[in-house]
Design an enzyme around this catalytic site. Structure first.
Site, PDB file in Angstrom:
ATOM      1  N   ARG A  13       0.817  -1.213   0.000  1.00  0.00           N
ATOM      2  CA  ARG A  13       0.000   0.000   0.000  1.00  0.00           C
ATOM      3  C   ARG A  13       0.853   1.268   0.000  1.00  0.00           C
ATOM      4  NH1 ARG A  13      -5.213   1.175   0.531  1.00  0.00           N
ATOM      5  NH2 ARG A  13      -5.667   3.314   1.176  1.00  0.00           N
ATOM      6  N   THR A 165     -18.823   8.076  15.496  1.00  0.00           N
ATOM      7  CA  THR A 165     -19.854   8.857  16.173  1.00  0.00           C
ATOM      8  C   THR A 165     -21.183   8.120  16.048  1.00  0.00           C
ATOM      9  OG1 THR A 165     -18.690  10.902  15.577  1.00  0.00           O
ATOM     10  CG2 THR A 165     -20.948  11.105  16.400  1.00  0.00           C
ATOM     11  N   HIS A 186      -7.688   8.287   4.194  1.00  0.00           N
ATOM     12  CA  HIS A 186      -7.598   7.556   2.932  1.00  0.00           C
ATOM     13  C   HIS A 186      -6.211   6.941   2.709  1.00  0.00           C
ATOM     14  CE1 HIS A 186      -9.029   6.136  -0.765  1.00  0.00           C
ATOM     15  NE2 HIS A 186      -9.450   7.249  -1.346  1.00  0.00           N
TER      16      HIS A 186
END
Length: 210
Positions: A13, A165, A186
């Site tokens: 990644r 939340t 991201h």
């Protein structure tokens, strides 16, 4: 607290991480509605159950256990613990508590109840001392069943941990749903990962937890 550094030269990644952390810094949020019908029918404590379901999903995947070290290099914590808000009606303020995560739901609930009894009535922002670095944030807003929720963090582009939340649940035709906002970075988390986490939280709630 174990923190495993990531070797960018071997990380699949790395290209995405660099792009969304340095070239185009990007965080995002999504709001979903969870079906908590089985949870309501079970009589289990809502907040404790949600904290457990979230922590279970967070600890199942490295992308939700990541942070930057003092040198700005990424790494993965071995385990994460939920840090959550408790509201004080008399002063209309809140406190932050945290509870050690345990994969056994009953044990986690015992830890949660002990923390609430010991620190829940303390009127300070950080009511329970010793907040570990390997923690993630959960807030509860039981006054509104929102359709969207977004946080704006001044230093959010360097914050890799997820933020959750929870809103007010609503019922219709015998079913109960609850809004959950998920905010992630991201650089470490794509839409696939966020959606997988939501699916796993839902699966835990559907399973009866224990």
């Amino acid at each position: 607290m174990h923190f495993e550094p990531i070797d960018l030269s071997r990380w699949e990644r790395a290209e995405y991480f660099t792009h969304y952390l340095h070239e185009i810094p990007c965080t995002y949020s999504m709001t979903v509605r969870l079906d908590i019908t089985k949870l309501k029918q079970s009589g289990k404590q809502l907040y404790a159950a949600m904290l457990y379901a979230l922590a279970k999903a967070v600890n199942a995947h490295p992308e939700f256990r990541m942070a930057l070290d003092a040198d700005g290099k990424p790494g993965v914590y071995g385990r994460m613990h939920p840090c959550y808000t408790v509201f004080h009606k008399d002063t209309q303020t809140f406190s932050n508590l945290w509870t050690a995560f345990d994969g056994d739901y009953a044990v986690f609930c015992q830890n949660y109840q002990r923390d609430m009894e010991t620190y829940g009535s303390i009127h300070r922002m950080d009511a329970k001392p010793g907040l570990p670095e390997n923690s993630f944030t959960v807030s509860m807003l039981p006054w509104a069943s929102f359709e969207g929720f977004n946080l704006n963090l001044q230093k959010g582009y360097a914050y890799l941990k997820p933020i959750f939340t929870i809103g007010k649940y609503t019922g219709q035709d015998g079913r109960y749903t609850l809004p959950l906002a998920v905010q992630v970075h991201h650089a470490v988390c794509d839409g696939f990962h966020a959606c997988r986490l939501v699916d796993e939280v839902q699966a835990t709630l559907d399973s009866g937890l224990c």
